[in-house]
Design a protein around this motif. Structure first.
Motif, PDB file in Angstrom:
ATOM      1  N   ILE A 125      -7.161  51.529   7.454  1.00  0.00           N
ATOM      2  CA  ILE A 125      -6.293  51.274   8.604  1.00  0.00           C
ATOM      3  C   ILE A 125      -5.273  50.197   8.269  1.00  0.00           C
ATOM      4  CG2 ILE A 125      -6.239  50.298  10.940  1.00  0.00           C
ATOM      5  CD1 ILE A 125      -8.877  51.734  11.481  1.00  0.00           C
ATOM      6  N   GLN A 126      -5.765  49.107   7.627  1.00  0.00           N
ATOM      7  CA  GLN A 126      -4.845  48.040   7.216  1.00  0.00           C
ATOM      8  C   GLN A 126      -3.806  48.567   6.234  1.00  0.00           C
ATOM      9  OE1 GLN A 126      -7.223  44.812   5.680  1.00  0.00           O
ATOM     10  NE2 GLN A 126      -8.186  44.391   7.659  1.00  0.00           N
ATOM     11  N   GLU A 127      -4.288  49.421   5.307  1.00  0.00           N
ATOM     12  CA  GLU A 127      -3.362  49.989   4.324  1.00  0.00           C
ATOM     13  C   GLU A 127      -2.304  50.855   5.010  1.00  0.00           C
ATOM     14  OE1 GLU A 127      -3.557  53.464   0.914  1.00  0.00           O
ATOM     15  OE2 GLU A 127      -5.319  52.199   1.196  1.00  0.00           O
ATOM     16  N   ILE A 128      -2.757  51.680   5.977  1.00  0.00           N
ATOM     17  CA  ILE A 128      -1.812  52.550   6.691  1.00  0.00           C
ATOM     18  C   ILE A 128      -0.836  51.714   7.500  1.00  0.00           C
ATOM     19  CG2 ILE A 128      -1.629  54.270   8.527  1.00  0.00           C
ATOM     20  CD1 ILE A 128      -4.304  55.428   7.516  1.00  0.00           C
ATOM     21  N   LYS A 129      -1.369  50.691   8.193  1.00  0.00           N
ATOM     22  CA  LYS A 129      -0.483  49.819   8.978  1.00  0.00           C
ATOM     23  C   LYS A 129       0.527  49.122   8.083  1.00  0.00           C
ATOM     24  CE  LYS A 129      -3.559  48.812  12.896  1.00  0.00           C
ATOM     25  NZ  LYS A 129      -4.298  47.756  13.609  1.00  0.00           N
ATOM     26  N   HIS A 130       0.036  48.696   6.895  1.00  0.00           N
ATOM     27  CA  HIS A 130       0.955  48.039   5.957  1.00  0.00           C
ATOM     28  C   HIS A 130       2.028  49.015   5.479  1.00  0.00           C
ATOM     29  CE1 HIS A 130       2.343  45.162   3.025  1.00  0.00           C
ATOM     30  NE2 HIS A 130       2.095  45.996   2.029  1.00  0.00           N
ATOM     31  N   SER A 131       1.598  50.271   5.251  1.00  0.00           N
ATOM     32  CA  SER A 131       2.566  51.283   4.824  1.00  0.00           C
ATOM     33  C   SER A 131       3.606  51.526   5.914  1.00  0.00           C
ATOM     34  CB  SER A 131       1.840  52.602   4.498  1.00  0.00           C
ATOM     35  OG  SER A 131       0.959  52.433   3.405  1.00  0.00           O
ATOM     36  N   GLU A 146       4.501  49.338   8.155  1.00  0.00           N
ATOM     37  CA  GLU A 146       5.367  48.156   8.177  1.00  0.00           C
ATOM     38  C   GLU A 146       6.408  48.233   7.070  1.00  0.00           C
ATOM     39  OE1 GLU A 146       2.702  44.900   7.844  1.00  0.00           O
ATOM     40  OE2 GLU A 146       1.950  45.057   9.912  1.00  0.00           O
ATOM     41  N   LEU A 147       5.956  48.625   5.867  1.00  0.00           N
ATOM     42  CA  LEU A 147       6.903  48.761   4.762  1.00  0.00           C
ATOM     43  C   LEU A 147       7.931  49.848   5.068  1.00  0.00           C
ATOM     44  CD1 LEU A 147       4.541  48.488   1.638  1.00  0.00           C
ATOM     45  CD2 LEU A 147       6.064  46.742   2.568  1.00  0.00           C
ATOM     46  N   SER A 148       7.426  50.966   5.653  1.00  0.00           N
ATOM     47  CA  SER A 148       8.341  52.047   6.005  1.00  0.00           C
ATOM     48  C   SER A 148       9.363  51.583   7.040  1.00  0.00           C
ATOM     49  CB  SER A 148       7.548  53.239   6.560  1.00  0.00           C
ATOM     50  OG  SER A 148       8.410  54.266   6.981  1.00  0.00           O
ATOM     51  N   GLU A 149       8.884  50.789   7.993  1.00  0.00           N
ATOM     52  CA  GLU A 149       9.799  50.274   9.028  1.00  0.00           C
ATOM     53  C   GLU A 149      10.837  49.348   8.410  1.00  0.00           C
ATOM     54  OE1 GLU A 149       9.530  48.082  13.412  1.00  0.00           O
ATOM     55  OE2 GLU A 149       7.760  48.291  12.142  1.00  0.00           O
ATOM     56  N   GLU A 150      10.370  48.499   7.472  1.00  0.00           N
ATOM     57  CA  GLU A 150      11.311  47.612   6.784  1.00  0.00           C
ATOM     58  C   GLU A 150      12.340  48.423   6.001  1.00  0.00           C
ATOM     59  OE1 GLU A 150       8.987  45.036   4.383  1.00  0.00           O
ATOM     60  OE2 GLU A 150       8.070  43.974   6.069  1.00  0.00           O
ATOM     61  N   ASP A 151      11.850  49.465   5.296  1.00  0.00           N
ATOM     62  CA  ASP A 151      12.767  50.323   4.537  1.00  0.00           C
ATOM     63  C   ASP A 151      13.761  51.013   5.475  1.00  0.00           C
ATOM     64  OD1 ASP A 151      11.512  49.617   2.216  1.00  0.00           O
ATOM     65  OD2 ASP A 151      10.276  51.417   2.082  1.00  0.00           O
ATOM     66  N   ALA A 152      13.222  51.503   6.618  1.00  0.00           N
ATOM     67  CA  ALA A 152      14.087  52.196   7.572  1.00  0.00           C
ATOM     68  C   ALA A 152      15.158  51.246   8.119  1.00  0.00           C
ATOM     69  CB  ALA A 152      13.249  52.775   8.713  1.00  0.00           C
ATOM     70  N   ASP A 153      14.732  50.023   8.489  1.00  0.00           N
ATOM     71  CA  ASP A 153      15.697  49.044   9.012  1.00  0.00           C
ATOM     72  C   ASP A 153      16.752  48.703   7.962  1.00  0.00           C
ATOM     73  OD1 ASP A 153      14.324  48.997  11.374  1.00  0.00           O
ATOM     74  OD2 ASP A 153      13.195  47.162  10.926  1.00  0.00           O
ATOM     75  N   ARG A 154      16.281  48.532   6.717  1.00  0.00           N
ATOM     76  CA  ARG A 154      17.220  48.200   5.644  1.00  0.00           C
ATOM     77  C   ARG A 154      18.180  49.367   5.400  1.00  0.00           C
ATOM     78  NH1 ARG A 154      13.777  46.891   2.222  1.00  0.00           N
ATOM     79  NH2 ARG A 154      13.561  48.898   1.185  1.00  0.00           N
ATOM     80  N   GLU A 155      17.634  50.589   5.422  1.00  0.00           N
ATOM     81  CA  GLU A 155      18.480  51.763   5.176  1.00  0.00           C
ATOM     82  C   GLU A 155      19.504  51.929   6.299  1.00  0.00           C
ATOM     83  OE1 GLU A 155      19.246  54.644   2.270  1.00  0.00           O
ATOM     84  OE2 GLU A 155      17.743  53.052   2.327  1.00  0.00           O
TER      85      GLU A 155
END
Length: 547
Positions: A218-224, A226-235
């Motif tokens: 669950i932590q790994e998925i949540k972290h993924s 979060e990373l995806s959200e960061e990537d999306a915001d950056r993109e």
């Protein structure tokens, strides 16, 4: 008195003969206290009058009188002890949901403290007392309170089930072992309990481990996420920045185009206005001369007409307007030049965009080395497994299942079945090459077709300057320049294989919508030597992250 009694212990109010709180306490000459009845009966059965505590002998029986002070203290203590007992009893609330009630209590049922497997009855603290004090009842087996004690009885023999049949995996009574379970493997209930408890403890440990793994997942998925959200915001931010710049460039180019056209029109209008003003001035002069001529024609003065004739005969000096033209300005090429300039600006913006993308892509770089067990016998691999070229000599190598036997192909040792990976290959100086990835189950023997349907996602250079994506059908690629270093990116979950011109920071081609279900291996083919024209090797290069 009450305050003083609270400071004394229970032992100080107990008669050493009956071991109960004093009743009519009396004192012996030696100073010890006893219940009057207890000491009197004790002396009645003894030959000598002797103190039970210190053993002092009295020649004559002492006259005993009740010690009123100790009697009052004992009464106070007895009252206090009874109050505590009542309070303790009241604290045993009537059974709540999930609690076992006492089977003996009448009226309000108190909470059971123990259940007896012999009596098959559950007892509260008060009614449990005989099982704790009476020798006959002390041998009964007590357990933590349970409901439905009758369920512990064998329905066939009405005996307590205290054995376990391992053969039939069921609880049985002692009589069952002489009938239905006579030849079965039967053990005491406690023995099987310990074994099953150990198994349950192991199961519990495994369950906790599974829970922990899932929490980590669950932590790994949540972290993924979060990373995806960061990537999306950056993109999004990068995209907004790029498109804002493009929009501003288009608007600026449009404004410059309009200004250029309008400026030409203004120049034309200004030239026309100058001509018109000059013409109007000449018309004014001609009208003035016309008036003078008309006046002279009306004159009857012969002398005046002859004297003025010379000056009025000729028209006033004017400009020859025959060749004067106001030509509309030419706008041909204006829009084309503006669009070309805009295209140049867009190209610069696109280059910046691809450079930023390539920089992110290079973060997924992996170390790749060539696998000699897969190499075609004519291929020459470097000792470090980073270079491959085609040789003219067929080496005598084992024809293992992994080896390609008809095409000059070699795979990497590393395989990938999740995530993203990226590597770069130098193709400088070559006239032909193939690069990409291949799935594990590809055909490695005989004729090979490079296509996604056959497990290959590749691009190739043919005939020095003809680039193709080996899709079905083939896709001809139009490149502005020949790449000298090609980057290969694979996103397993996204189903994406992209190829980049590293030096130009440009995307060459992407396979999208792929469905990967097997391991993927980096794929390399230096193609044939071609008499030395294509002798340069393919070189797996270290990734220098774009600044």
């Amino acid at each position: 008195m009450s305050a003083a009694s609270c400071l004394l212990t229970e032992d100080q109010f107990l008669c050493s003969i009956c071991l109960d709180v004093f009743t009519d306490p009396v004192s012996t000459p030696c100073g010890h206290n006893f219940c009057k009845t207890c000491i009197t009966q004790h002396w009645d059965v003894k030959v000598q009058c002797q103190c039970p505590n210190c053993k002092e002998v009295f020649n004559t029986r002492p006259e005993l009188r009740v010690n009123t002070f100790i009697s009052e203290m004992a009464a106070q203590f007895r009252q206090s002890a009874q109050q505590k007992a009542r309070n303790s009893s009241s604290e045993q609330q009537a059974d709540k949901p999930g609690e076992v009630p006492c089977d003996v209590c009448t009226g309000t049922k108190l909470k059971a403290m123990k259940s007896c497997l012999v009596c098959l009855v559950s007892y509260c603290e008060t009614h449990l007392e005989p099982h704790l004090t009476m020798s006959g009842l002390k041998r009964h087996q007590l357990i933590d309170p349970v409901e439905n004690l009758e369920d512990r009885m064998c329905t066939k023999h009405d005996k307590l089930m205290e054995l376990f049949c391992k053969t039939d995996q069921m609880c049985v009574c002692i009589i069952c072992t002489y009938s239905d379970h006579k030849t079965h493997d039967v053990v005491p209930l406690k023995e099987e309990y310990e074994g099953k408890k150990a198994e349950l403890e192991k199961t519990e440990t495994e369950i906790q481990q599974m829970i922990q793994k899932r929490r980590l997942k669950i932590q790994e998925i949540k972290h993924s996420v979060e990373l995806s959200e960061e990537d999306a915001d950056r993109e999004i931010a990068d995209g907004v920045q790029v498109f804002t710049a493009l929009k501003e460039s288009v608007e600026r180019s449009q404004a410059e185009l309009i200004d250029t056209i309008k400026e030409k029109q203004r120049k034309t209008e200004k030239q026309a206005e100058g001509f018109i003003k000059e013409l109007e001035q000449e018309i004014c002069e001609l009208k003035k001369r016309s008036t003078e001529v008309e006046q002279l024609l009306q004159s009857e003065d012969h002398l005046h007409l002859l004297q003025s004739f010379t000056s009025l005969k000729a028209a006033p000096p004017t400009k020859d307007w025959t060749g004067v033209r106001v030509s509309p300005p030419s706008y041909e090429g204006t829009v084309v030049r503006a669009v070309n300039q805009l295209e140049e600006t867009l190209s610069k913006q696109m280059k910046k965009l691809f450079e930023a993308e390539l920089k992110r892509v290079q973060q997924s770089a992996v170390d790749v080395t060539l696998d000699p067990d897969t190499a075609h016998p004519t291929l020459i691999l470097s000792d470090d497994g980073k270079q491959v070229k085609h040789g003219d000599v067929w080496k005598n190598l084992p024809d293992n299942p992994e080896r390609f036997d008809s095409c000059a192909i070699v795979l990497a040792k590393q395989s990938f079945s999740s995530g993203r990976f990226y590597y770069e290959v130098q193709v400088k100086g070559k006239t032909e090459w193939d690069l990409g990835v291949a799935r594990e189950s590809i055909n490695r023997k005989g004729s090979i077709t490079l296509s996604p349907q056959d497990g290959y996602w590749t691009i190739c250079l043919m005939n020095e300057n003809e680039y193709e994506a080996c899709a079905d059908p083939l896709v001809r690629l139009s490149l502005k320049s020949q790449p000298e270093k090609v980057g290969v990116l694979v996103d397993y979950e996204e189903g994406l294989v992209s190829f980049y011109d590293v030096d130009a920071a440009a995307l060459i081609y992407s396979f999208t919508g792929c469905c990967f279900t097997e391991k993927l291996y980096p794929y390399f083919s230096p193609c044939l030597n071609d008499g030395g024209k294509n002798s340069a090797p393919l070189i797996i290069s270290p990734v220098n992250h774009t600044e």
